[in-house]
Scaffold this motif. Sequence first.
Motif, PDB file in Angstrom:
ATOM      1  N   LEU A  83       0.861  -1.168   0.000  1.00  0.00           N
ATOM      2  CA  LEU A  83       0.000   0.000   0.000  1.00  0.00           C
ATOM      3  C   LEU A  83       0.901   1.221   0.000  1.00  0.00           C
ATOM      4  O   LEU A  83       1.688   1.424   0.916  1.00  0.00           O
ATOM      5  N   LEU A  84       0.813   1.997  -1.036  1.00  0.00           N
ATOM      6  CA  LEU A  84       1.668   3.176  -1.137  1.00  0.00           C
ATOM      7  C   LEU A  84       0.897   4.376  -0.610  1.00  0.00           C
ATOM      8  O   LEU A  84      -0.199   4.676  -1.069  1.00  0.00           O
ATOM      9  N   ASP A  85       1.477   5.048   0.375  1.00  0.00           N
ATOM     10  CA  ASP A  85       0.863   6.257   0.910  1.00  0.00           C
ATOM     11  C   ASP A  85       1.091   7.402  -0.069  1.00  0.00           C
ATOM     12  O   ASP A  85       2.195   7.613  -0.535  1.00  0.00           O
ATOM     13  N   LYS A  86       0.032   8.109  -0.349  1.00  0.00           N
ATOM     14  CA  LYS A  86       0.160   9.271  -1.213  1.00  0.00           C
ATOM     15  C   LYS A  86       0.386  10.489  -0.342  1.00  0.00           C
ATOM     16  O   LYS A  86      -0.199  10.618   0.723  1.00  0.00           O
ATOM     17  N   VAL A  87       1.237  11.365  -0.798  1.00  0.00           N
ATOM     18  CA  VAL A  87       1.535  12.574  -0.038  1.00  0.00           C
ATOM     19  C   VAL A  87       0.365  13.528  -0.197  1.00  0.00           C
ATOM     20  O   VAL A  87      -0.029  13.871  -1.304  1.00  0.00           O
ATOM     21  N   LYS A  88      -0.192  13.921   0.926  1.00  0.00           N
ATOM     22  CA  LYS A  88      -1.314  14.839   0.934  1.00  0.00           C
ATOM     23  C   LYS A  88      -0.854  16.160   1.523  1.00  0.00           C
ATOM     24  O   LYS A  88       0.089  16.191   2.310  1.00  0.00           O
ATOM     25  N   PRO A  89      -1.510  17.246   1.176  1.00  0.00           N
ATOM     26  CA  PRO A  89      -1.065  18.541   1.693  1.00  0.00           C
ATOM     27  C   PRO A  89      -1.054  18.618   3.212  1.00  0.00           C
ATOM     28  O   PRO A  89      -0.216  19.296   3.784  1.00  0.00           O
ATOM     29  N   GLU A  90      -1.956  17.904   3.891  1.00  0.00           N
ATOM     30  CA  GLU A  90      -1.980  17.986   5.339  1.00  0.00           C
ATOM     31  C   GLU A  90      -0.848  17.190   5.985  1.00  0.00           C
ATOM     32  O   GLU A  90      -0.525  17.400   7.139  1.00  0.00           O
ATOM     33  N   ASN A  91      -0.246  16.242   5.246  1.00  0.00           N
ATOM     34  CA  ASN A  91       0.903  15.502   5.762  1.00  0.00           C
ATOM     35  C   ASN A  91       2.147  16.351   5.594  1.00  0.00           C
ATOM     36  O   ASN A  91       2.473  16.767   4.497  1.00  0.00           O
ATOM     37  N   LYS A  92       2.832  16.577   6.700  1.00  0.00           N
ATOM     38  CA  LYS A  92       4.038  17.389   6.647  1.00  0.00           C
ATOM     39  C   LYS A  92       5.228  16.499   6.317  1.00  0.00           C
ATOM     40  O   LYS A  92       5.448  15.483   6.957  1.00  0.00           O
ATOM     41  N   VAL A  93       5.975  16.883   5.312  1.00  0.00           N
ATOM     42  CA  VAL A  93       7.171  16.151   4.938  1.00  0.00           C
ATOM     43  C   VAL A  93       8.366  16.904   5.512  1.00  0.00           C
ATOM     44  O   VAL A  93       8.537  18.085   5.262  1.00  0.00           O
ATOM     45  N   GLU A  94       9.165  16.199   6.326  1.00  0.00           N
ATOM     46  CA  GLU A  94      10.310  16.838   6.950  1.00  0.00           C
ATOM     47  C   GLU A  94      11.427  17.021   5.937  1.00  0.00           C
ATOM     48  O   GLU A  94      11.733  16.127   5.171  1.00  0.00           O
ATOM     49  N   GLY A  95      12.025  18.182   5.980  1.00  0.00           N
ATOM     50  CA  GLY A  95      13.167  18.450   5.131  1.00  0.00           C
ATOM     51  C   GLY A  95      14.452  18.133   5.864  1.00  0.00           C
ATOM     52  O   GLY A  95      14.453  17.769   7.047  1.00  0.00           O
ATOM     53  N   PHE A  96      15.548  18.270   5.158  1.00  0.00           N
ATOM     54  CA  PHE A  96      16.846  17.975   5.757  1.00  0.00           C
ATOM     55  C   PHE A  96      17.124  18.890   6.937  1.00  0.00           C
ATOM     56  O   PHE A  96      17.665  18.455   7.953  1.00  0.00           O
ATOM     57  N   GLY A  97      16.730  20.147   6.827  1.00  0.00           N
ATOM     58  CA  GLY A  97      16.971  21.108   7.901  1.00  0.00           C
ATOM     59  C   GLY A  97      16.305  20.704   9.200  1.00  0.00           C
ATOM     60  O   GLY A  97      16.909  20.783  10.274  1.00  0.00           O
ATOM     61  N   GLU A  98      15.067  20.254   9.114  1.00  0.00           N
ATOM     62  CA  GLU A  98      14.349  19.846  10.320  1.00  0.00           C
ATOM     63  C   GLU A  98      14.918  18.555  10.897  1.00  0.00           C
ATOM     64  O   GLU A  98      15.014  18.404  12.124  1.00  0.00           O
ATOM     65  N   ILE A  99      15.317  17.641  10.042  1.00  0.00           N
ATOM     66  CA  ILE A  99      15.929  16.403  10.522  1.00  0.00           C
ATOM     67  C   ILE A  99      17.246  16.726  11.217  1.00  0.00           C
ATOM     68  O   ILE A  99      17.561  16.177  12.269  1.00  0.00           O
ATOM     69  N   PHE A 100      18.016  17.664  10.649  1.00  0.00           N
ATOM     70  CA  PHE A 100      19.290  18.055  11.243  1.00  0.00           C
ATOM     71  C   PHE A 100      19.067  18.764  12.580  1.00  0.00           C
ATOM     72  O   PHE A 100      19.819  18.541  13.529  1.00  0.00           O
ATOM     73  N   LYS A 101      18.028  19.599  12.665  1.00  0.00           N
ATOM     74  CA  LYS A 101      17.711  20.264  13.935  1.00  0.00           C
ATOM     75  C   LYS A 101      17.370  19.240  15.018  1.00  0.00           C
ATOM     76  O   LYS A 101      17.811  19.353  16.160  1.00  0.00           O
ATOM     77  N   ASP A 102      16.573  18.240  14.644  1.00  0.00           N
ATOM     78  CA  ASP A 102      16.219  17.188  15.604  1.00  0.00           C
ATOM     79  C   ASP A 102      17.468  16.430  16.066  1.00  0.00           C
ATOM     80  O   ASP A 102      17.609  16.105  17.248  1.00  0.00           O
ATOM     81  N   ALA A 103      18.366  16.159  15.119  1.00  0.00           N
ATOM     82  CA  ALA A 103      19.606  15.464  15.479  1.00  0.00           C
ATOM     83  C   ALA A 103      20.447  16.318  16.418  1.00  0.00           C
ATOM     84  O   ALA A 103      21.032  15.800  17.376  1.00  0.00           O
ATOM     85  N   LEU A 104      20.497  17.622  16.167  1.00  0.00           N
ATOM     86  CA  LEU A 104      21.254  18.511  17.051  1.00  0.00           C
ATOM     87  C   LEU A 104      20.643  18.564  18.446  1.00  0.00           C
ATOM     88  O   LEU A 104      21.366  18.626  19.449  1.00  0.00           O
ATOM     89  N   LYS A 105      19.329  18.517  18.512  1.00  0.00           N
ATOM     90  CA  LYS A 105      18.679  18.482  19.825  1.00  0.00           C
ATOM     91  C   LYS A 105      19.038  17.210  20.578  1.00  0.00           C
ATOM     92  O   LYS A 105      19.275  17.242  21.786  1.00  0.00           O
ATOM     93  N   GLU A 106      19.099  16.090  19.871  1.00  0.00           N
ATOM     94  CA  GLU A 106      19.472  14.826  20.501  1.00  0.00           C
ATOM     95  C   GLU A 106      20.922  14.861  20.984  1.00  0.00           C
ATOM     96  O   GLU A 106      21.233  14.360  22.059  1.00  0.00           O
TER      97      GLU A 106
END
Length: 98
Positions: free
Chosen positions: A16-39
Motif C-alpha cells: 500500500l503506497l501512501d500518497k503525499v497529501k497537503p496535510e501531511n508534513k514532509v520533513e526536510g533535511f533542515g528539520e531532521i538536522f535540527k532534531d539530530a542537534l537536539k538529541e
Amino acid sequence: MEKISQVQTPFIQNQLLDKVKPENKVEGFGEIFKDALKEVSKAQNESDKLTNQLVTGEVQDVHEVMIASQKASLSLQMTMQVRNKVVEAYQEVMRMQV
C-alpha cells in the motif's frame, strides 16, 4: 499491448503506497538536522549531569558515567562529520560551471 503506466512489479502491487497529501508534513533535511542537534545536545547535557553527580558522590557507577560520556562524544563526532559532508557537497555544487 498494455500501457506502460499499467505495468507494475508484483512487489509494488502488494504494497500500500501512501500518497503525499497537503496535510501531511514532509520533513526536510533542515528539520531532521535540527532534531539530530537536539538529541546531541540532550546527550551532552545528560553526560554533564552524570559527571557532576559522580563528582559529588550521588552516582557510584562509573560505568554509567563513562557510557554516557562516550555516547555524547560519538554523537558529536558524527554530527560534525555530517556537517562537514554537507559543507563539502555545497562547495562542490558552487564550483560547478553552468
